[in-house]
Design a protein around this motif. Structure first.
Motif, short mmCIF file in Angstrom:
data_model
loop_
_atom_site.label_atom_id
_atom_site.label_comp_id
_atom_site.label_asym_id
_atom_site.label_seq_id
_atom_site.Cartn_x
_atom_site.Cartn_y
_atom_site.Cartn_z
N ILE A 99 1.41 1.64 -11.30
CA ILE A 99 1.12 0.43 -10.51
C ILE A 99 -0.28 0.50 -9.93
CG2 ILE A 99 1.71 -0.76 -8.36
CD1 ILE A 99 4.65 -0.08 -8.98
N VAL A 100 -0.65 1.64 -9.36
CA VAL A 100 -1.97 1.80 -8.75
C VAL A 100 -3.07 1.68 -9.79
CG1 VAL A 100 -3.49 3.44 -7.58
CG2 VAL A 100 -1.13 3.15 -6.79
N ARG A 101 -2.90 2.36 -10.92
CA ARG A 101 -3.93 2.29 -11.96
C ARG A 101 -4.16 0.85 -12.42
NH1 ARG A 101 -2.14 3.46 -17.89
NH2 ARG A 101 -1.02 1.61 -17.19
N LEU A 109 -10.79 -2.05 -6.24
CA LEU A 109 -10.84 -1.57 -4.86
C LEU A 109 -11.48 -0.19 -4.82
CD1 LEU A 109 -7.26 -2.48 -3.53
CD2 LEU A 109 -9.38 -3.75 -3.20
N ASP A 110 -12.20 0.07 -3.74
CA ASP A 110 -12.77 1.40 -3.51
C ASP A 110 -11.82 2.29 -2.72
OD1 ASP A 110 -15.51 0.87 -4.63
OD2 ASP A 110 -15.53 -0.62 -3.02
N ALA A 111 -10.97 1.66 -1.93
CA ALA A 111 -9.95 2.39 -1.17
C ALA A 111 -8.76 1.46 -1.00
CB ALA A 111 -10.48 2.85 0.18
N TYR A 112 -7.58 2.04 -0.99
CA TYR A 112 -6.38 1.20 -0.87
C TYR A 112 -5.35 1.88 0.01
CZ TYR A 112 -3.57 4.27 -3.82
OH TYR A 112 -2.86 5.34 -4.29
N GLY A 113 -4.41 1.10 0.45
CA GLY A 113 -3.23 1.61 1.13
C GLY A 113 -2.01 0.92 0.54
N LYS A 146 0.90 -8.09 3.93
CA LYS A 146 -0.23 -8.90 3.48
C LYS A 146 -0.86 -9.65 4.65
CE LYS A 146 1.53 -9.71 -1.21
NZ LYS A 146 2.00 -10.73 -2.17
N LYS A 147 -0.04 -10.07 5.62
CA LYS A 147 -0.52 -10.87 6.73
C LYS A 147 -0.81 -9.97 7.93
CE LYS A 147 2.10 -14.95 5.25
NZ LYS A 147 3.13 -15.95 5.62
N HIS A 148 -1.77 -9.05 7.74
CA HIS A 148 -2.13 -8.15 8.82
C HIS A 148 -3.24 -8.77 9.67
CE1 HIS A 148 -4.47 -7.24 5.18
NE2 HIS A 148 -5.48 -7.16 6.01
N VAL A 149 -3.51 -8.14 10.81
CA VAL A 149 -4.53 -8.64 11.72
C VAL A 149 -5.87 -8.04 11.32
CG1 VAL A 149 -5.29 -8.72 14.11
CG2 VAL A 149 -2.86 -8.88 13.57
N GLY A 150 -6.87 -8.89 11.03
CA GLY A 150 -8.19 -8.41 10.67
C GLY A 150 -8.20 -7.76 9.30
N GLN A 151 -9.20 -6.90 9.06
CA GLN A 151 -9.30 -6.19 7.79
C GLN A 151 -8.17 -5.16 7.66
OE1 GLN A 151 -13.60 -4.97 8.12
NE2 GLN A 151 -13.69 -5.81 6.06
N PHE A 152 -7.75 -4.97 6.42
CA PHE A 152 -6.67 -4.01 6.18
C PHE A 152 -7.21 -2.59 6.27
CE2 PHE A 152 -4.20 -1.31 3.28
CZ PHE A 152 -2.97 -1.41 3.91
N HIS A 153 -6.54 -1.75 7.04
CA HIS A 153 -6.92 -0.35 7.19
C HIS A 153 -5.85 0.53 6.54
CE1 HIS A 153 -9.11 -1.77 11.07
NE2 HIS A 153 -9.90 -1.86 10.02
N GLY A 195 -8.20 -2.58 0.41
CA GLY A 195 -7.14 -3.57 0.29
C GLY A 195 -5.77 -2.93 0.20
N LEU A 196 -4.76 -3.76 0.35
CA LEU A 196 -3.37 -3.34 0.22
C LEU A 196 -2.90 -3.54 -1.21
CD1 LEU A 196 -0.52 -2.67 1.55
CD2 LEU A 196 -0.25 -5.15 1.75
N ILE A 197 -2.21 -2.56 -1.76
CA ILE A 197 -1.51 -2.74 -3.04
C ILE A 197 -0.03 -2.90 -2.69
CG2 ILE A 197 -1.00 -1.78 -5.31
CD1 ILE A 197 -3.55 -0.21 -5.19
N PRO A 198 0.47 -4.13 -2.64
CA PRO A 198 1.82 -4.37 -2.11
C PRO A 198 2.93 -3.63 -2.85
CG PRO A 198 0.59 -6.43 -2.28
CD PRO A 198 -0.22 -5.39 -2.99
N ALA A 199 2.77 -3.45 -4.16
CA ALA A 199 3.84 -2.81 -4.94
C ALA A 199 3.76 -1.29 -4.93
CB ALA A 199 3.80 -3.32 -6.38
N ALA A 200 2.67 -0.74 -4.38
CA ALA A 200 2.49 0.72 -4.38
C ALA A 200 3.17 1.32 -3.15
CB ALA A 200 1.01 1.08 -4.42
N ARG A 201 4.45 1.19 -3.07
CA ARG A 201 5.18 1.67 -1.91
C ARG A 201 5.62 3.11 -2.11
NH1 ARG A 201 11.38 -0.63 -2.09
NH2 ARG A 201 11.88 0.08 -4.19
#
Length: 322
Positions: A99-101, A109-113, A146-153, A195-201
């Motif tokens: 999923i991440v790949r 993305l350069d960095a993800y969560g 997905k609906k976080h406050v400000g930029q995703f950390h 950014g967030l990868i929603p399916a990469a749980r």
């Protein structure tokens, strides 16, 4: 794309055994695993050795320096194009790396969560804690939403950074107390895309008792003030919610002791709030027991975070003590 999975470890051989067993099942095989034993007394070398023929795995033992600097130790020795950080108390779904790949190739993305969830094998208390940390009715809803406050950390229990990020932005400069948020903000300040990868749980076990959970969340509340000291603009109104809730609980207790008419109003709002949590947790987990425990977990999350937040806000912001 070749991944380097970096896992700092401190006195948790059973946890790393379960995590490595989940990595063996990955559908995408281009990865290595680096275990950084951070000065543990109860080390996991014998556990790691069991996976020598099943994973491309490296084991390092170093003096204790904390989780942030242990991750840097792994970065320095990693061969991957992308570095992935997991906490040792996570279980990884078999399609995680695939999923991440795919997502990274499409979105650059350069960095993800990624988010976390409760595994079916978790105890009812662990499921309730997971709910409290991810629910829209607590501040946990901003951690993997997905609906976080400000930029995703990205958060370090489930986080990835490219080799270029490591080479240009460096690694962690804090080892605890909000080190992942500080690192995420600094990555963004260097112009990298996060950014967030929603399916990469991942399935994050977190703590196994409410007392352990209280201590962890009290620490998180203090960590938010530590982040504020580095980046004042990153303190948002939502971060005050647990402190406001905690003050409301204290006010309600006093009202019940000294002024009954006001106590009725306060009790009503708290009851409605906890009923919302109960029915939502019941819908999510399909369990009445977990729903009841979720009320307790949510109360602990908010009050522990709120007390830790207020403690360091008074000490470090109001009285300006280091």
């Amino acid at each position: 794309m070749f991944f380097s999975i970096i896992i700092p470890l401190y006195n948790r051989p059973q946890e790393i055994d379960e995590l490595l067993a989940s990595l063996v099942k990955q559908s995408y095989l281009q990865f290595e695993v680096l275990i950084i034993e951070d000065g543990s007394v109860n080390d996991a070398k014998s556990v790691v050795d069991k996976y020598a023929n099943r994973l491309d795995i490296k084991y390092y033992f170093k003096p204790n320096s904390g989780q942030g600097f242990s991750r840097n130790y792994g970065f320095e020795r990693a061969d991957g194009d992308f570095f992935i950080i997991f906490d040792s108390d996570c279980l990884i779904p078999p399609d995680y790396l695939e999923i991440v790949r795919d997502y990274l190739f499409e979105h650059k993305l350069d960095a993800y969560g990624g988010p976390d969830a409760a595994h079916e094998s978790f105890t009812p208390i662990q499921k309730a804690i997971s709910y409290a940390m991810t629910s829209p009715f607590t501040t946990g809803g901003i951690r993997g939403n997905k609906k976080h406050v400000g930029q995703f950390h990205p958060r370090s229990f489930n986080m990835g950074v490219s080799r270029e990020v490591w080479e240009k932005a460096g690694g962690f400069i804090l080892t605890r107390l909000g080190e992942d948020i500080e690192y995420s903000i600094r990555i963004q300040q260097h112009g990298f895309k996060t950014g967030l990868i929603p399916a990469a749980r991942v399935f994050h076990k977190r703590r196994t008792s409410f007392m352990q959970f209280y201590k962890q969340l009290h620490f998180f509340g203090r960590a938010r003030i530590n982040i504020y000291k580095h980046f004042p603009a990153e303190l948002k109104l939502i971060h005050f919610f647990p402190a406001v809730f905690t003050c409301g609980v204290i006010f309600t207790i006093l009202a019940n002791l000294f002024y009954a008419p006001l106590a009725y109003v306060c009790n009503y709002f708290i009851l409605v709030y906890f009923m919302l949590i109960f029915f939502h947790a019941w819908q999510v987990n399909k369990s009445l027991k977990v729903a009841f425990l979720s009320i307790i977990a949510s109360f602990i999350q908010l009050t522990a975070y709120g007390l830790g937040f207020m403690q360091d806000f008074l000490k470090r912001v109001v009285f300006k003590r280091q």
